[in-house]
Write a protein that holds these residues in place. Structure first.
Motif, PDB file in Angstrom:
ATOM      1  N   ASP A   1     -42.523  18.892 -32.532  1.00 53.39           N
ATOM      2  CA  ASP A   1     -41.566  18.015 -32.857  1.00 53.39           C
ATOM      3  C   ASP A   1     -40.860  17.933 -31.423  1.00 53.39           C
ATOM      4  O   ASP A   1     -40.182  18.837 -30.792  1.00 53.39           O
ATOM      5  CB  ASP A   1     -40.226  18.523 -33.694  1.00 53.39           C
ATOM      6  CG  ASP A   1     -39.347  17.629 -33.801  1.00 53.39           C
ATOM      7  OD1 ASP A   1     -39.356  16.355 -33.006  1.00 53.39           O
ATOM      8  OD2 ASP A   1     -38.411  17.422 -34.781  1.00 53.39           O
ATOM      9  N   TYR A   2     -41.127  16.654 -30.644  1.00 54.43           N
ATOM     10  CA  TYR A   2     -40.760  16.619 -29.238  1.00 54.43           C
ATOM     11  C   TYR A   2     -39.763  15.385 -29.327  1.00 54.43           C
ATOM     12  O   TYR A   2     -39.611  14.495 -28.454  1.00 54.43           O
ATOM     13  CB  TYR A   2     -42.064  15.905 -28.462  1.00 54.43           C
ATOM     14  CG  TYR A   2     -42.944  17.197 -28.329  1.00 54.43           C
ATOM     15  CD1 TYR A   2     -42.769  17.998 -27.172  1.00 54.43           C
ATOM     16  CD2 TYR A   2     -44.241  17.234 -28.886  1.00 54.43           C
ATOM     17  CE1 TYR A   2     -43.694  18.781 -26.971  1.00 54.43           C
ATOM     18  CE2 TYR A   2     -45.328  18.071 -28.584  1.00 54.43           C
ATOM     19  CZ  TYR A   2     -44.857  19.032 -27.685  1.00 54.43           C
ATOM     20  OH  TYR A   2     -45.887  20.116 -27.275  1.00 54.43           O
ATOM     21  N   ALA A   3     -39.366  15.066 -30.667  1.00 55.09           N
ATOM     22  CA  ALA A   3     -38.318  14.046 -30.756  1.00 55.09           C
ATOM     23  C   ALA A   3     -37.260  13.860 -29.786  1.00 55.09           C
ATOM     24  O   ALA A   3     -36.570  15.194 -29.480  1.00 55.09           O
ATOM     25  CB  ALA A   3     -37.829  13.893 -32.203  1.00 55.09           C
ATOM     26  N   LYS A   4     -36.707  12.752 -29.340  1.00 60.06           N
ATOM     27  CA  LYS A   4     -35.530  12.703 -28.235  1.00 60.06           C
ATOM     28  C   LYS A   4     -35.582  13.415 -27.034  1.00 60.06           C
ATOM     29  O   LYS A   4     -34.469  13.849 -26.520  1.00 60.06           O
ATOM     30  CB  LYS A   4     -34.245  12.746 -29.154  1.00 60.06           C
ATOM     31  CG  LYS A   4     -34.154  12.179 -30.297  1.00 60.06           C
ATOM     32  CD  LYS A   4     -32.762  12.491 -31.089  1.00 60.06           C
ATOM     33  CE  LYS A   4     -32.680  11.677 -32.409  1.00 60.06           C
ATOM     34  NZ  LYS A   4     -31.493  11.852 -33.031  1.00 60.06           N
ATOM     35  N   GLN A   5     -36.922  13.712 -26.498  1.00 57.94           N
ATOM     36  CA  GLN A   5     -36.886  14.291 -25.318  1.00 57.94           C
ATOM     37  C   GLN A   5     -37.304  13.181 -24.143  1.00 57.94           C
ATOM     38  O   GLN A   5     -37.770  12.479 -24.514  1.00 57.94           O
ATOM     39  CB  GLN A   5     -38.012  15.621 -25.360  1.00 57.94           C
ATOM     40  CG  GLN A   5     -37.710  16.521 -26.301  1.00 57.94           C
ATOM     41  CD  GLN A   5     -38.409  17.683 -26.565  1.00 57.94           C
ATOM     42  OE1 GLN A   5     -38.927  18.056 -25.295  1.00 57.94           O
ATOM     43  NE2 GLN A   5     -38.879  18.285 -27.553  1.00 57.94           N
TER      44      GLN A   5
END
Length: 154
Positions: A23-27
């Motif tokens: 999960d690389y969300a909002k990076q």
């Protein structure tokens, strides 16, 4: 005796399912290199991937909802069944990418390279589709489908 001890230890060691999707969300992953990787099911929701390299990667089933992919390299990627809704593709290289069955209804495509891309069964707004048809050419080397035909261009 050793075999009995080893089998007893195996019984108590927990069995883990396959590695969970990353999960690389909002990076902020500007200019990151994710090329030639197995990224099936990975989440990049609302992630800044400006000038990132995802070329040659398998992104089947990945979620790139609202991702910023300006000037990113997604050439030769597998984006089958990916969620691309609200993503920004500006100056993005989608050469020979496979987007079959991806969801891209509110995706912004501007100045993209789509030579050989396969858009089979990808729902898009008419204005976006018309813009892509202006740049559509080539045949995907994996699926053998013509880009213009997969978009339904006249």
């Amino acid at each position: 005796m050793f075999a009995l001890l080893a089998s007893a230890l195996l019984f108590f060691i927990p069995v883990f399912p396959g590695i969970a999707a990353m999960d690389y969300a909002k990076q902020v992953l500007i200019e990151s290199d994710f090329s030639n990787r197995d990224l099936r099911g990975v989440t990049f929701n609302l992630t800044n991937l400006l000038k990132a390299n995802l070329s040659g990667s398998d992104l089947e089933g990945a979620s790139l909802f609202g991702a910023k992919l300006q000037e990113a390299d997604l050439s030769n990627t597998n984006l089958r069944d990916a969620t691309l809704d609200s993503a920004i593709f500006e100056g993005t290289d989608l050469t020979n990418a496979i987007l079959e069955d991806a969801f891209a209804f509110n995706t912004r495509f501007s100045d993209v390279i789509i030579t050989g891309a396969d858009f089979t069964n990808v729902p898009m707004r008419d204005d976006v589709l018309n813009g892509l048809c202006l740049a559509a050419e080539g045949t995907n080397p994996v699926t053998g489908r013509n880009t213009r035909e997969t978009l339904g261009c006249n």
